[in-house]
Design a protein around this motif. Structure first.
Motif, mmCIF file in Angstrom:
data_model
loop_
_atom_site.group_PDB
_atom_site.id
_atom_site.type_symbol
_atom_site.label_atom_id
_atom_site.label_comp_id
_atom_site.label_asym_id
_atom_site.label_seq_id
_atom_site.Cartn_x
_atom_site.Cartn_y
_atom_site.Cartn_z
ATOM 1 N N PHE A 14 0.837 -1.207 0.000
ATOM 2 C CA PHE A 14 0.000 0.000 0.000
ATOM 3 C C PHE A 14 0.870 1.255 0.000
ATOM 4 O O PHE A 14 1.891 1.312 0.703
ATOM 5 N N ARG A 15 0.412 2.221 -0.766
ATOM 6 C CA ARG A 15 1.119 3.496 -0.817
ATOM 7 C C ARG A 15 0.879 4.260 0.489
ATOM 8 O O ARG A 15 -0.208 4.219 1.049
ATOM 9 N N ARG A 16 1.942 4.912 0.965
ATOM 10 C CA ARG A 16 1.798 5.755 2.157
ATOM 11 C C ARG A 16 2.019 7.209 1.771
ATOM 12 O O ARG A 16 2.593 7.494 0.720
ATOM 13 N N PRO A 63 6.331 2.100 0.251
ATOM 14 C CA PRO A 63 5.047 1.404 0.459
ATOM 15 C C PRO A 63 5.184 0.334 1.544
ATOM 16 O O PRO A 63 6.288 -0.142 1.818
ATOM 17 N N ILE A 64 4.064 -0.025 2.139
ATOM 18 C CA ILE A 64 4.071 -0.995 3.240
ATOM 19 C C ILE A 64 3.257 -2.223 2.815
ATOM 20 O O ILE A 64 2.187 -2.086 2.205
ATOM 21 N N THR A 65 3.783 -3.422 3.110
ATOM 22 C CA THR A 65 3.068 -4.653 2.754
ATOM 23 C C THR A 65 2.201 -5.099 3.929
ATOM 24 O O THR A 65 2.688 -5.226 5.054
ATOM 25 N N LEU A 66 0.903 -5.307 3.655
ATOM 26 C CA LEU A 66 -0.057 -5.660 4.707
ATOM 27 C C LEU A 66 -0.968 -6.787 4.238
ATOM 28 O O LEU A 66 -1.169 -6.958 3.026
ATOM 29 N N GLU A 67 -1.516 -7.531 5.189
ATOM 30 C CA GLU A 67 -2.527 -8.538 4.836
ATOM 31 C C GLU A 67 -3.800 -7.808 4.407
ATOM 32 O O GLU A 67 -4.278 -6.927 5.123
ATOM 33 N N ALA A 68 -4.304 -8.164 3.244
ATOM 34 C CA ALA A 68 -5.513 -7.512 2.730
ATOM 35 C C ALA A 68 -6.600 -8.554 2.511
ATOM 36 O O ALA A 68 -6.319 -9.702 2.166
ATOM 37 N N ASN A 113 -5.618 -3.458 7.897
ATOM 38 C CA ASN A 113 -5.313 -2.678 9.098
ATOM 39 C C ASN A 113 -4.034 -1.909 8.846
ATOM 40 O O ASN A 113 -2.987 -2.508 8.569
ATOM 41 N N TYR A 114 -4.118 -0.597 8.926
ATOM 42 C CA TYR A 114 -3.017 0.269 8.513
ATOM 43 C C TYR A 114 -2.303 0.840 9.747
ATOM 44 O O TYR A 114 -2.923 1.571 10.540
ATOM 45 N N PRO A 115 -0.993 0.518 9.935
ATOM 46 C CA PRO A 115 -0.301 1.011 11.126
ATOM 47 C C PRO A 115 0.290 2.403 10.919
ATOM 48 O O PRO A 115 0.821 2.704 9.861
ATOM 49 N N MET A 116 0.175 3.236 11.956
ATOM 50 C CA MET A 116 0.833 4.546 11.945
ATOM 51 C C MET A 116 1.476 4.766 13.313
ATOM 52 O O MET A 116 0.851 4.477 14.335
ATOM 53 N N LEU A 117 2.724 5.234 13.311
ATOM 54 C CA LEU A 117 3.395 5.507 14.588
ATOM 55 C C LEU A 117 2.743 6.730 15.228
ATOM 56 O O LEU A 117 2.547 7.747 14.565
ATOM 57 N N MET A 118 2.426 6.599 16.514
ATOM 58 C CA MET A 118 1.739 7.698 17.199
ATOM 59 C C MET A 118 2.578 8.157 18.393
ATOM 60 O O MET A 118 3.041 7.338 19.193
ATOM 61 N N ASP A 119 2.761 9.481 18.503
ATOM 62 C CA ASP A 119 3.517 10.056 19.624
ATOM 63 C C ASP A 119 2.666 10.048 20.889
ATOM 64 O O ASP A 119 1.475 10.346 20.845
ATOM 65 N N SER A 120 3.314 9.748 22.024
ATOM 66 C CA SER A 120 2.623 9.917 23.304
ATOM 67 C C SER A 120 2.449 11.406 23.567
ATOM 68 O O SER A 120 3.153 12.233 22.982
ATOM 69 N N LEU A 121 1.515 11.751 24.453
ATOM 70 C CA LEU A 121 1.181 13.177 24.617
ATOM 71 C C LEU A 121 2.308 13.989 25.257
ATOM 72 O O LEU A 121 2.603 15.097 24.825
ATOM 73 N N ARG A 122 2.966 13.417 26.305
ATOM 74 C CA ARG A 122 3.994 14.227 26.985
ATOM 75 C C ARG A 122 5.303 13.490 27.257
ATOM 76 O O ARG A 122 6.317 14.127 27.534
ATOM 77 N N SER A 123 5.314 12.159 27.199
ATOM 78 C CA SER A 123 6.514 11.423 27.626
ATOM 79 C C SER A 123 7.557 11.270 26.528
ATOM 80 O O SER A 123 8.660 10.796 26.783
ATOM 81 N N TYR A 156 2.584 1.951 17.880
ATOM 82 C CA TYR A 156 1.809 1.779 16.638
ATOM 83 C C TYR A 156 0.306 1.795 16.892
ATOM 84 O O TYR A 156 -0.211 0.975 17.658
ATOM 85 N N GLN A 157 -0.361 2.715 16.230
ATOM 86 C CA GLN A 157 -1.824 2.714 16.207
ATOM 87 C C GLN A 157 -2.236 2.013 14.911
ATOM 88 O O GLN A 157 -1.688 2.329 13.846
ATOM 89 N N TYR A 158 -3.173 1.064 14.992
ATOM 90 C CA TYR A 158 -3.673 0.384 13.793
ATOM 91 C C TYR A 158 -5.062 0.896 13.455
ATOM 92 O O TYR A 158 -5.936 0.940 14.324
ATOM 93 N N TYR A 159 -5.250 1.258 12.195
ATOM 94 C CA TYR A 159 -6.542 1.792 11.745
ATOM 95 C C TYR A 159 -7.208 0.796 10.807
ATOM 96 O O TYR A 159 -6.566 0.313 9.855
ATOM 97 N N LYS A 160 -8.479 0.533 11.049
ATOM 98 C CA LYS A 160 -9.258 -0.322 10.122
ATOM 99 C C LYS A 160 -9.666 0.527 8.926
ATOM 100 O O LYS A 160 -10.387 1.527 9.094
ATOM 101 N N VAL A 161 -9.180 0.123 7.748
ATOM 102 C CA VAL A 161 -9.400 0.932 6.542
ATOM 103 C C VAL A 161 -10.002 0.055 5.445
ATOM 104 O O VAL A 161 -9.703 -1.142 5.359
ATOM 105 N N GLN A 162 -10.835 0.661 4.617
ATOM 106 C CA GLN A 162 -11.305 -0.010 3.396
ATOM 107 C C GLN A 162 -11.185 0.959 2.230
ATOM 108 O O GLN A 162 -11.570 2.129 2.356
ATOM 109 N N LEU A 163 -10.624 0.464 1.131
ATOM 110 C CA LEU A 163 -10.641 1.219 -0.124
ATOM 111 C C LEU A 163 -11.717 0.581 -0.988
ATOM 112 O O LEU A 163 -11.777 -0.652 -1.093
#
Ligand SMILES: Nc1nc2c(ncn2[C@@H]2O[C@H](COP(=O)(O)OP(=O)(O)OP(=O)(O)O)[C@@H](O)[C@H]2O)c(=O)[nH]1
Length: 299
Positions: free
Chosen positions: A56-58, A63-68, A128-138, A143-150
């Motif tokens: 998948f294009r980012r 690009p990142i390879t994911l189970e689809a 499921n699309y992973p994105m690195l997410m920063d903690s608020l203060r530390s 990795y946050q995973y998002y359920k996505v459909q194209l």
């Protein structure tokens, strides 16, 4: 010659000749007289949930390879018994090494129409699309995973429509419960904790231009602010509590905040959003649904 005695035997050396293949029954391409039920067109027929790894294009980087998981369908005219079902998967596999994005779907949908001799075609790719997410203060990350459909559709005039779906999870702190808790503290010096809950926005956008998963995630973050966190230390937990204090919301507020943000993007033609607050106050959910709802659009 057909023997009367059928053997229970599997021959691993048996090879299929062209002549033998020709002799195989081909029911789905049979005459209309074989049709069961009403001889009418079918809007969608195909395969649901076949799986393969896809690139998948980012928005940035390689690009990142994911189970689809793929749903592929075509329309079927009257007088035709069935489709060549395996072609849904075989045609898709011709594109398996390509980098996937919404406009790639148009190529596959055209190939579906050709290979299956159909008027219309439909595709949905779930992952499921992973994105690195920063903690608020530390300063940590996770990795946050998002359920996505194209999703793509090609109609009988070859008009291509493309959609993206995203499930975005957030926390909703009830503004009414907050005021009631403050009231208990101020009038009777009684500790009270307002209720808040994990919530989800199911967002569908109809698109006209290039668009990335990262764009839709950013839209949801801008609108709702209180996305659920990945890595959380005490300073992050306190920050999250403050953030929920700052951005309290009813389920109606969540829907309208998303409307405002989605409506400001030129690449989004139309949208529909369903917000679900899985209430800790109730045993049931609070739900809102909102759409831009253009004529012939999403509703
Ligand atoms: N149309 C249809 N086919 C089904 C269904 N369930 C199983 N199949 C089988 O799917 C198999 C593969 O279909 P095809 O793509 O027609 O296979 P084929 O005729 O060898 O492939 P082509 O070379 O493309 O013609 C067939 O043997 C069908 O019987 C169904 O509900 N509908």
């Amino acid at each position: 010659m057909i023997s009367n005695e059928i053997q229970r035997f599997y021959d691993p050396t048996f090879t299929v000749t062209e002549e033998y293949k020709e002799s195989l029954p081909d029911l789905q391409n049979g005459p209309a007289s074989l049709i069961e039920g009403a001889n009418v067109p079918i809007q969608q027929v195909g395969i649901s949930n076949f799986k393969l790894p896809l690139k998948f294009r980012r928005r940035e980087g390689e690009p990142i390879t994911l189970e689809a998981s793929v749903d592929g369908y075509v329309s079927l005219e009257m007088d035709k018994k069935g489709i060549n079902m395996s072609r849904i998967m075989r045609t898709f596999y011709k594109f398996q090494d390509k980098v996937f994005h919404l406009d790639r779907l148009e190529d596959i949908l055209k190939a579906y129409k050709e290979d299956l001799d159909s008027q219309e075609s439909f595709l949905r790719i779930s992952f499921n699309y992973p994105m690195l997410m920063d903690s608020l203060r530390s300063g940590m990350k996770g990795y946050q995973y998002y359920k996505v459909q194209l999703e793509g559709r090609l109609d009988n005039y070859n008009q291509f429509q493309k959609y993206m779906h995203l499930d975005f999870e957030y926390s909703s702190a009830c503004p009414c419960s907050y005021e009631l808790s403050e009231h208990a503290r101020e009038t009777r010096e009684v500790a009270a904790i307002p209720h808040s809950q994990r919530s989800v926005a199911n967002v569908t956008v109809a698109l006209k231009d290039e668009f990335f998963v990262e764009d839709l995630v950013q839209i949801c973050r801008n609108a709702l602010k209180t996305e659920t966190q990945v890595m959380v230390k005490r300073e992050d937990e306190q920050a999250f509590a403050e953030m929920n204090g700052a951005y309290q919301k009813f389920v109606e507020d969540a829907a309208r905040l998303l409307y405002d943000e989605l409506d400001s993007y030129n690449s989004i033609r139309d949208f529909v959003v369903r917000c679900v607050h899985m209430e800790s106050l109730h045993s049931h959910d609070a739900v809102s649904r909102i759409c831009k709802g253009l004529p012939n659009g999403l509703r």
